[in-house]
Design a protein around this motif. Structure first.
Motif, PDB file in Angstrom:
ATOM      1  N   MET A   1       0.830  -1.220   0.000  1.00  0.00           N
ATOM      2  CA  MET A   1       0.000   0.000   0.000  1.00  0.00           C
ATOM      3  C   MET A   1       0.862   1.267   0.000  1.00  0.00           C
ATOM      4  SD  MET A   1      -3.134  -1.025   0.011  1.00  0.00           S
ATOM      5  CE  MET A   1      -3.028  -2.674  -0.637  1.00  0.00           C
ATOM      6  N   THR A   3       2.421   2.755  -2.294  1.00  0.00           N
ATOM      7  CA  THR A   3       2.109   3.632  -3.426  1.00  0.00           C
ATOM      8  C   THR A   3       0.906   4.499  -3.092  1.00  0.00           C
ATOM      9  OG1 THR A   3       1.065   1.666  -4.307  1.00  0.00           O
ATOM     10  CG2 THR A   3       3.022   2.469  -5.454  1.00  0.00           C
ATOM     11  N   MET A   4      -0.077   3.895  -2.404  1.00  0.00           N
ATOM     12  CA  MET A   4      -1.274   4.628  -1.996  1.00  0.00           C
ATOM     13  C   MET A   4      -0.890   5.832  -1.153  1.00  0.00           C
ATOM     14  SD  MET A   4      -4.110   4.182  -2.973  1.00  0.00           S
ATOM     15  CE  MET A   4      -4.843   5.544  -2.115  1.00  0.00           C
ATOM     16  N   LEU A   7       0.606   8.533  -3.045  1.00  0.00           N
ATOM     17  CA  LEU A   7      -0.346   9.263  -3.870  1.00  0.00           C
ATOM     18  C   LEU A   7      -1.164  10.239  -3.044  1.00  0.00           C
ATOM     19  CD1 LEU A   7      -1.643   6.587  -6.365  1.00  0.00           C
ATOM     20  CD2 LEU A   7      -0.590   8.782  -6.909  1.00  0.00           C
ATOM     21  N   ILE A   8      -1.527   9.804  -1.816  1.00  0.00           N
ATOM     22  CA  ILE A   8      -2.412  10.629  -1.003  1.00  0.00           C
ATOM     23  C   ILE A   8      -1.633  11.734  -0.288  1.00  0.00           C
ATOM     24  CG2 ILE A   8      -3.928  10.570   1.029  1.00  0.00           C
ATOM     25  CD1 ILE A   8      -4.809   7.782   0.056  1.00  0.00           C
ATOM     26  N   TRP A 263     -13.827  16.962  -9.907  1.00  0.00           N
ATOM     27  CA  TRP A 263     -12.959  15.967 -10.529  1.00  0.00           C
ATOM     28  C   TRP A 263     -12.380  16.466 -11.847  1.00  0.00           C
ATOM     29  CZ3 TRP A 263     -15.391  15.323 -15.026  1.00  0.00           C
ATOM     30  CH2 TRP A 263     -16.788  15.469 -15.036  1.00  0.00           C
ATOM     31  N   GLU A 266      -9.455  18.562 -10.704  1.00  0.00           N
ATOM     32  CA  GLU A 266      -8.494  17.657 -10.104  1.00  0.00           C
ATOM     33  C   GLU A 266      -7.715  16.873 -11.163  1.00  0.00           C
ATOM     34  OE1 GLU A 266      -9.684  14.287  -7.283  1.00  0.00           O
ATOM     35  OE2 GLU A 266     -10.625  16.099  -6.531  1.00  0.00           O
ATOM     36  N   ASN A 267      -8.487  16.357 -12.100  1.00  0.00           N
ATOM     37  CA  ASN A 267      -7.890  15.530 -13.132  1.00  0.00           C
ATOM     38  C   ASN A 267      -6.916  16.340 -13.969  1.00  0.00           C
ATOM     39  OD1 ASN A 267      -8.363  12.723 -13.720  1.00  0.00           O
ATOM     40  ND2 ASN A 267      -8.589  13.439 -15.804  1.00  0.00           N
ATOM     41  N   ILE A 270      -3.737  16.561 -12.010  1.00  0.00           N
ATOM     42  CA  ILE A 270      -2.990  15.313 -12.053  1.00  0.00           C
ATOM     43  C   ILE A 270      -2.298  15.147 -13.396  1.00  0.00           C
ATOM     44  CG2 ILE A 270      -3.307  12.811 -12.191  1.00  0.00           C
ATOM     45  CD1 ILE A 270      -5.311  13.184  -9.874  1.00  0.00           C
ATOM     46  N   ARG A 271      -3.018  15.500 -14.472  1.00  0.00           N
ATOM     47  CA  ARG A 271      -2.441  15.354 -15.789  1.00  0.00           C
ATOM     48  C   ARG A 271      -1.209  16.256 -15.943  1.00  0.00           C
ATOM     49  NH1 ARG A 271      -6.933  16.612 -19.259  1.00  0.00           N
ATOM     50  NH2 ARG A 271      -8.293  15.180 -18.202  1.00  0.00           N
TER      51      ARG A 271
ATOM     52  N   HIS B  93     -13.158   8.471 -14.507  1.00  0.00           N
ATOM     53  CA  HIS B  93     -12.472   9.157 -13.408  1.00  0.00           C
ATOM     54  C   HIS B  93     -13.382  10.049 -12.591  1.00  0.00           C
ATOM     55  CE1 HIS B  93     -12.285  12.977 -15.557  1.00  0.00           C
ATOM     56  NE2 HIS B  93     -12.041  12.272 -16.638  1.00  0.00           N
ATOM     57  N   TRP B  94     -14.606  10.300 -13.086  1.00  0.00           N
ATOM     58  CA  TRP B  94     -15.510  11.170 -12.319  1.00  0.00           C
ATOM     59  C   TRP B  94     -16.405  10.361 -11.369  1.00  0.00           C
ATOM     60  CZ3 TRP B  94     -15.356  10.658 -17.582  1.00  0.00           C
ATOM     61  CH2 TRP B  94     -16.397   9.941 -18.175  1.00  0.00           C
ATOM     62  N   GLN B 138      -8.134   7.787 -10.014  1.00  0.00           N
ATOM     63  CA  GLN B 138      -6.801   8.388 -10.118  1.00  0.00           C
ATOM     64  C   GLN B 138      -6.049   8.377  -8.798  1.00  0.00           C
ATOM     65  OE1 GLN B 138      -9.696   9.711 -10.863  1.00  0.00           O
ATOM     66  NE2 GLN B 138      -9.873  11.870 -10.423  1.00  0.00           N
ATOM     67  N   GLU B 139      -6.761   8.064  -7.692  1.00  0.00           N
ATOM     68  CA  GLU B 139      -6.094   7.976  -6.388  1.00  0.00           C
ATOM     69  C   GLU B 139      -5.510   6.581  -6.162  1.00  0.00           C
ATOM     70  OE1 GLU B 139      -8.348  10.335  -3.175  1.00  0.00           O
ATOM     71  OE2 GLU B 139      -9.905   9.697  -4.546  1.00  0.00           O
ATOM     72  N   SER B 141      -3.387   2.946  -7.520  1.00  0.00           N
ATOM     73  CA  SER B 141      -2.299   2.522  -8.399  1.00  0.00           C
ATOM     74  C   SER B 141      -2.870   1.727  -9.575  1.00  0.00           C
ATOM     75  CB  SER B 141      -1.336   1.645  -7.620  1.00  0.00           C
ATOM     76  OG  SER B 141      -1.960   0.420  -7.308  1.00  0.00           O
ATOM     77  N   MET B 144      -4.352  -1.654  -8.688  1.00  0.00           N
ATOM     78  CA  MET B 144      -5.621  -1.520  -7.970  1.00  0.00           C
ATOM     79  C   MET B 144      -6.738  -1.145  -8.934  1.00  0.00           C
ATOM     80  SD  MET B 144      -4.070   0.559  -4.774  1.00  0.00           S
ATOM     81  CE  MET B 144      -5.199   0.475  -3.406  1.00  0.00           C
TER      82      MET B 144
END
Lengths: 273, 265
Positions: A1, A3-4, A7-8, A263, A266-267, A270-271, B93-94, B138-139, B141, B144
């Motif tokens: 976990m 990686t989780m 990411l967070i 989102w 957010e997306n 992330i991109r 992703h939404w 997106q949160e 891996s 997952m």
């Protein structure tokens, strides 16, 4: 976990505070020093107000015109909102039709290209002859300018659905409207908002152009009227109000995206990361 | 295997016209019976038509000649008994992970019932994503995300699970982990699985039979039964049967055992 967790994990709250503070402080300082420089230069070189009024003089004139401003702002806002609203109501359904049917796409594109290659400022006086001097012709000008970029970005967004997602949708046997509503449109939201941000700014431009041609109120009208009497400070004041209106409206679009489609934003982030 | 196969490909061919107008045969006269609960892997170099075969079974591309029967019915009628996992997780992703898993249910009957939500939770628990139902894709891996995609394919309780290089986009270690994860799911749910991959060890490790395909035109070169005891583990890869099977598959692809000058994977 692990990686989780990576990411967070977010930067520390202190670091975030600094970043936000910098994000506000730096632009405020740069804008403030520019205004000071302007003010100083006008006084130092004795530039006359009808050539280049100092910021203080513009403010003074705005305050003096005070009671007349709300009406003019409201008139411009009405044109912007009507033009922008119409372009949203027409561009998005039309984009769906174009993205779903090659026949519609082929039928509509040349028409769009021709209207878009024609400068709207050239059409505005003609529209006034056809539609009269009322709100209709002003709304139409704002609409025509704002409409095209919104249409194009929405079409792009609808067609950007990845191939495997299209397959997934077919495997689930979605109906046309399910596919549109559950998959294509949400996927297009970042593109649609990119279009909306351009459209809202262009609506303001369209509203001003229309007011140059035909109006008896509005910030565009205020500019033509005040320059006709060499009241340049007031004209500058109207321009400042216009920019402020534009910034606020743009901010409202950004806010709508953040609140209702977090989102999407957010997306985007992330991109970029 | 006396019962009727759950999936039957009967002399299936697919051809399309290339740019210069000539006919390209992607798949040529492929026949294959898959019985209930069987794990079949299809391997072959790129262009051998293994993905095409899967797309035909899924009904995503039209068949030129031949027929596909699912549970005894013509393919088109049996399609809702088929779930598919793609190379990319293709999660929306939404939506949250749980809503992604429930998407096929929403498409079929509008609003998921309490039982559907419970089924989604159970599936997510099974693949170890129990606490992640409320997260967005997106949160998570890559591995997952792909597990969630498997849950989405299983939510309608299909008879057949089609997997098109599902671990191809993952790193080597996650990939190995996912293989054993998939075996565990298969042991638990006993689905019929058709698994397309370009990795020979992966195919041998997972399946009951390996279908070897060769390109231009896409044909079945060999069908290799895998006599490895189950449940399988890392130790299975050191089994003599594992070696024998991989060697036989390499020979039918390369014409020799691949140890001399060819890449081994």
């Amino acid at each position: 976990m692990d990686t989780m967790e990576r990411l967070i994990a977010q930067p520390s709250s202190l670091g975030r505070f600094w970043r936000t503070a910098q994000g506000i402080l730096i632009p405020v300082c740069s804008l403030g020093s520019l205004l000071l420089l302007w003010e100083g230069a006008v006084h130092l070189f004795g530039i006359r107000p009808f050539l280049l009024p100092a910021p203080s003089r513009i403010l003074q004139e705005l305050v003096a015109t005070g009671p007349h401003l709300p009406g003019n702002i409201a008139a411009t806002l009405l044109t912007v909102v009507l033009g922008f609203g119409t372009s949203v109501l027409i561009a998005i359904p039309l984009a769906v039709a174009i993205a779903s049917s090659p026949v519609v796409a082929r039928a509509v594109y040349p028409l769009l290209l021709i209207t878009q290659s024609t400068p709207m400022i050239a059409i505005a006086p003609i529209l006034v002859v056809i539609m009269g001097t009322g709100q209709l012709s002003r709304t139409t000008v704002a609409f025509l300018i704002a409409f095209f970029p919104l249409l194009i970005s929405t079409v792009t967004g609808l067609l950007a659905t990845p191939r495997e997602v299209v397959d997934l949708s077919r495997m689930m046997r979605t109906s046309f409207f399910q596919d549109l509503w559950m998959i294509r449109l949400p996927g297009a939201v970042p593109f649609i908002f990119a279009g909306l941000k351009v459209a809202i700014s262009l609506s303001v431009i369209g509203a001003v152009v229309s007011e140059f041609v035909t109006a008896n109120a509005g910030l565009g009208y205020l500019i033509t009227q005040s320059t006709a009497f060499f009241n340049v400070p007031l004209a500058f004041g109207a321009v400042v109000l216009l920019s402020a209106t534009g910034v606020v409206l743009f901010g409202l679009v950004v806010l709508t995206e953040r609140v209702f489609f977090p989102w999407s934003v957010e997306n985007d982030r992330i991109r970029r990361d | 295997m006396v019962s009727t196969p759950i999936l039957a490909l009967d002399a299936v061919s697919q051809a399309y016209l290339s740019r210069d107008g000539s006919e390209v045969r992607a798949l040529d006269d492929v026949s294959l019976d898959v019985s209930v609960g069987e794990f079949v892997a299809i391997v072959g170099p790129s262009g051998c038509g293994k993905s095409t075969a899967l797309r035909l079974i899924a009904g995503l591309d039209p068949i030129t000649r031949g027929a596909i029967r699912i549970a005894g019915r013509p393919g088109a009628e049996g399609r809702d008994r088929v779930g598919m996992v793609f190379q990319k997780a293709t999660l929306l992703h939404w939506l949250t992970i749980e809503k992604n898993v429930l998407l096929p249910v929403r498409v079929r009957k509008g609003r998921p019932e309490a039982a559907d939500v419970a089924a989604a939770k159970a599936l997510l628990d099974m693949v170890g994503l129990g606490q992640f139902g409320g997260k967005h894709p997106q949160e998570l891996s890559g591995g997952m995300q792909q597990r969630a995609a498997i849950c989405r394919a299983l939510i309608q309780d299909p008879d057949i699970l089609l997997m098109d290089e599902p671990f191809g986009a993952l790193d080597a270690m996650t990939r190995e982990e996912m293989c054993f994860e998939l075996l565990r799911i298969w042991e638990a749910r006993r689905k019929t699985i058709v698994f397309v991959t370009h990795s020979i060890p992966e195919a041998v490790l997972l399946s009951d039979r390996v279908v070897v395909m060769t390109p231009r035109p896409g044909r079945i070169a060999d069908i290799v039964p895998i006599d490895l005891p189950r449940p399988r583990s890392v130790a299975s890869m050191h089994d003599r049967a594992f070696q024998t099977a991989t060697d036989r598959i390499r020979r039918s692809i390369y014409g020799h055992d691949g140890t001399a000058d060819r890449p081994t994977l």
